[in-house]
Design an enzyme around this catalytic site. Structure first.
Site, PDB file in Angstrom:
ATOM      1  N   ASP A 104     -17.392 116.844 -44.353  1.00  0.00           N
ATOM      2  CA  ASP A 104     -16.519 116.699 -43.425  1.00  0.00           C
ATOM      3  C   ASP A 104     -15.525 115.344 -43.560  1.00  0.00           C
ATOM      4  OD1 ASP A 104     -17.990 118.644 -41.214  1.00  0.00           O
ATOM      5  OD2 ASP A 104     -19.679 117.250 -41.813  1.00  0.00           O
ATOM      6  N   ASP A 163     -14.704 120.616 -44.126  1.00  0.00           N
ATOM      7  CA  ASP A 163     -13.854 120.435 -42.904  1.00  0.00           C
ATOM      8  C   ASP A 163     -13.102 119.227 -42.908  1.00  0.00           C
ATOM      9  OD1 ASP A 163     -15.391 122.623 -41.835  1.00  0.00           O
ATOM     10  OD2 ASP A 163     -16.608 121.479 -40.465  1.00  0.00           O
ATOM     11  N   ASP A 168     -22.087 120.960 -45.602  1.00  0.00           N
ATOM     12  CA  ASP A 168     -20.715 120.817 -45.691  1.00  0.00           C
ATOM     13  C   ASP A 168     -20.434 119.380 -45.858  1.00  0.00           C
ATOM     14  OD1 ASP A 168     -20.726 119.504 -43.128  1.00  0.00           O
ATOM     15  OD2 ASP A 168     -19.515 120.963 -42.250  1.00  0.00           O
TER      16      ASP A 168
HETATM   17  P1  UTP Z   1     -21.813 119.217 -38.953  1.00  0.00           P
HETATM   18  O1  UTP Z   1     -21.660 120.621 -38.170  1.00  0.00           O
HETATM   19  O2  UTP Z   1     -20.863 119.249 -40.276  1.00  0.00           O
HETATM   20  O3  UTP Z   1     -23.015 118.546 -38.801  1.00  0.00           O
HETATM   21  O4  UTP Z   1     -20.816 118.511 -37.908  1.00  0.00           O
HETATM   22  P2  UTP Z   1     -23.658 117.416 -39.935  1.00  0.00           P
HETATM   23  O5  UTP Z   1     -24.132 116.395 -38.933  1.00  0.00           O
HETATM   24  O6  UTP Z   1     -22.526 116.874 -40.735  1.00  0.00           O
HETATM   25  O7  UTP Z   1     -24.864 118.004 -40.619  1.00  0.00           O
HETATM   26  P3  UTP Z   1     -24.529 118.933 -41.638  1.00  0.00           P
HETATM   27  O8  UTP Z   1     -23.111 119.227 -42.122  1.00  0.00           O
HETATM   28  O9  UTP Z   1     -25.260 120.359 -41.566  1.00  0.00           O
HETATM   29  O10 UTP Z   1     -25.471 118.592 -43.007  1.00  0.00           O
HETATM   30  C1  UTP Z   1     -20.622 117.118 -37.951  1.00  0.00           C
HETATM   31  C2  UTP Z   1     -20.289 116.746 -36.547  1.00  0.00           C
HETATM   32  O11 UTP Z   1     -18.832 116.955 -36.182  1.00  0.00           O
HETATM   33  C3  UTP Z   1     -18.702 117.381 -34.852  1.00  0.00           C
HETATM   34  C4  UTP Z   1     -20.330 117.620 -34.419  1.00  0.00           C
HETATM   35  O12 UTP Z   1     -20.529 116.433 -33.178  1.00  0.00           O
HETATM   36  C5  UTP Z   1     -21.183 116.958 -35.534  1.00  0.00           C
HETATM   37  O13 UTP Z   1     -21.937 116.080 -35.171  1.00  0.00           O
HETATM   38  N1  UTP Z   1     -18.035 118.652 -34.881  1.00  0.00           N
HETATM   39  C6  UTP Z   1     -18.391 119.469 -35.572  1.00  0.00           C
HETATM   40  C7  UTP Z   1     -17.152 118.863 -33.908  1.00  0.00           C
HETATM   41  O14 UTP Z   1     -17.007 117.794 -33.036  1.00  0.00           O
HETATM   42  N2  UTP Z   1     -16.550 119.911 -33.878  1.00  0.00           N
HETATM   43  C8  UTP Z   1     -16.779 120.842 -34.526  1.00  0.00           C
HETATM   44  O15 UTP Z   1     -16.185 121.958 -34.445  1.00  0.00           O
HETATM   45  C9  UTP Z   1     -17.564 120.900 -35.428  1.00  0.00           C
HETATM   46 MN    MN Z   2     -21.312 118.220 -41.919  1.00  0.00          MN
END
Ligand code: UTP
Ligand code: MN
Length: 486
Positions: free
Chosen positions: A318, A434, A316
């Protein structure tokens, strides 16, 4: 060497290649860890393969056609030669979640003799990250095996085991040397007996029976499939499994009541399982910046998550949004989402208000209570990136209707083909995004918390608690002793 590479151009590629096909003899000079060298996917298509000596064949089974086609494009952009069929010129057969026996059996059915190295997806992703073909090592096999075991522990809701395997895999990934014998593991913390057994099996025999069996396990396969749907967690996937469901087709055809999130997850499934590239993330960043600045010109928009850590693709995109003048960010999310929805950019959205009561009782070190929106973004593809320009006559609504038909059931194979057709003719891609809004005073913690990785955040918070007697969350850092808290 049987490949007859020109002796003069015995460059690192040739050396690497020989090492890929023969048992490893010496250490690789350049560890080429992911992210070590950035060759962006958006460098533009290359007509001539840079690493023509290396021929990749991606096994579609279990990988799926969309992901295979994504990975093919990615590799070709980075100068790799990817073959559609198995042939003499294939040097690397890359598969995902297939056992060695399964791959050999599949290859047996194809014409062409397999002299190539059978490698798993970790070799592929690391090579893409490094922008060059890496030497095939036990390291890839080890990491993959530990990841599979971690995933299974998660699907069994065994958190302790999940963490143990995830940590072990992560440690192996970060080691500055290659593990070739058990002695290489001396002094490494966090490696339990189970992990060591797995590593030993692979170092000695190339495979680990436990992992090979797991890959074949019906529950593992099914839960992995169901939890790859947006909005489906382990509990739901397990419930469906116990009710006898095994495939997405069966799920679509069933009368099971889905949440709005799961409906959207299933509807855009084919797009959402295709990784998001950095180029796509950059395009979305520009769009989100434009949307936010309409309402708050001085707002700060930060790309976080894996892309902030330098990953080339992710599941995703973020974003963290803030404004230096605290309070200005209030209500911003609704304005932005409403505007983007009016522009037709949003396929699904789920806004959580920061006043939402459901977060109040949650552990702040695990769940933050920022205003946020989990959405499915409709990213228009660049015209040149549309796979089949000769079908440009098909419009969005046709693709959307097709997607809807798929979402509501039908015959599995027909669906699969229809989905591919829809993906190829439509000029947009569904992408999970997100958006998180933090007040400026908490921005630093939020940025740290949302940058990840999940394991890093977890261990950082654990370190803060046990070694520094502090509480770290995405909202704050407290000294427990000063505040008088535990
Ligand atoms: P992601 O699940 O998007 O992981 O969360 P990522 O590291 O970007 O890897 P992809 O997307 O699978 O490529 C990003 C960070 O946001 C935090 C988590 O700590 C995670 O490391 N997070 C995510 C939160 O704090 N709360 C949430 O509800 C979701
Ligand atoms: Mn992510």
């Amino acid at each position: 060497m049987t490949l007859g590479l020109a002796g003069k151009k015995a460059s690192c590629v040739a050396v690497w290649l020989s090492m890929a096909l023969l048992p490893r003899k010496k250490k690789r000079k350049d560890p080429g860890l992911p992210g070590a060298s950035h060759s962006r996917a958006g460098d533009g298509p290359l007509t001539v393969a840079k690493f023509s000596e290396v021929g990749i064949f991606l096994v579609e089974r279990k990988m799926g056609s969309s992901r295979r086609s994504f990975l093919t494009q990615l590799a070709r952009k980075k100068g790799f030669r990817v073959e559609e069929r198995m042939s003499e010129s294939v040097t690397h057969v890359v598969s995902e979640n297939n056992s060695g026996d399964e791959v050999l059996e599949l290859l047996d059915k194809q014409s062409g003799i397999c002299r190539a190295a059978l490698v798993d997806i970790t070799w592929f992703t690391e090579s893409m990250g490094a922008g060059k073909p890496l030497e095939v090592e036990n390291r890839h096999r080890l990491q993959e095996a530990l990841k599979i075991l971690a995933e299974n522990a998660q699907l069994c809701e065994n958190e302790g085991r999940y963490l143990a395997f995830t940590r072990a895999s992560s440690i192996l990934k970060s080691l500055p040397y290659c593990v070739t014998k058990m002695d290489d593991l001396q002094g490494i913390p966090s490696l339990g007996e189970h992990c060591k057994r797995v590593i030993k099996d692979i170092l000695e025999g190339g495979i680990c029976r436990e992992v090979e069996e797991l890959i074949q396990n019906e529950r593992y396969q099914t839960l992995k499939r169901f939890t790859s749907i947006f909005g489906v967690g382990v509990k739901t996937a397990d419930k469906w499994y116990r009710e006898g469901l095994r495939t997405l087709h069966e799920l679509r055809a069933s009368k099971i009541l889905l949440t709005k999130e799961q409906e959207a997850g299933l509807l855009y499934y084919e797009d959402l399982i295709v990784p998001v590239t950095r180029t796509e993330a950059d395009s979305i960043t520009k769009i989100v910046e434009g949307a936010v600045h309409r309402f708050l010109p001085a707002a700060v928009i930060k790309l976080t998550g894996g892309f902030r850590r330098g990953k080339e693709y992710g599941h995703d995109v973020d974003f963290l949004i803030t404004h230096q003048e605290e309070g200005k960010e209030q209500g911003l999310l609704y304005q932005v989402i409403n505007w983007m929805a009016a522009q037709g950019m949003i396929l699904y959205d789920d806004i959580t208000d920061n006043k939402d009561q459901k977060w109040k009782n949650k552990e702040p070190e695990i769940f933050d209570s920022f205003a946020k929106c989990f959405l499915i973004f409709k990213l228009q593809k660049d015209v040149v990136n549309v796979l089949r320009p000769n079908t440009a006559g098909d419009d969005d609504s046709l693709a959307a209707n097709k997607a809807k038909e798929i979402g509501r059931g039908g015959h599995a194979e027909t669906c699969e083909r229809a989905t591919c057709a829809a993906v190829k003719v439509k000029d947009w891609k569904a992408v999970r995004v997100d958006l998180v809004v933090a007040p400026f005073s908490q921005y630093a913690y939020a940025l740290l918390g949302w940058t990840g990785s999940q394991l890093f955040e977890r261990d950082l918070r654990r370190y803060a608690k046990h070694f520094k007697h502090m509480s770290l969350s995405s909202h704050s850092l407290f000294d427990n002793e000063q505040v008088g808290r535990n």
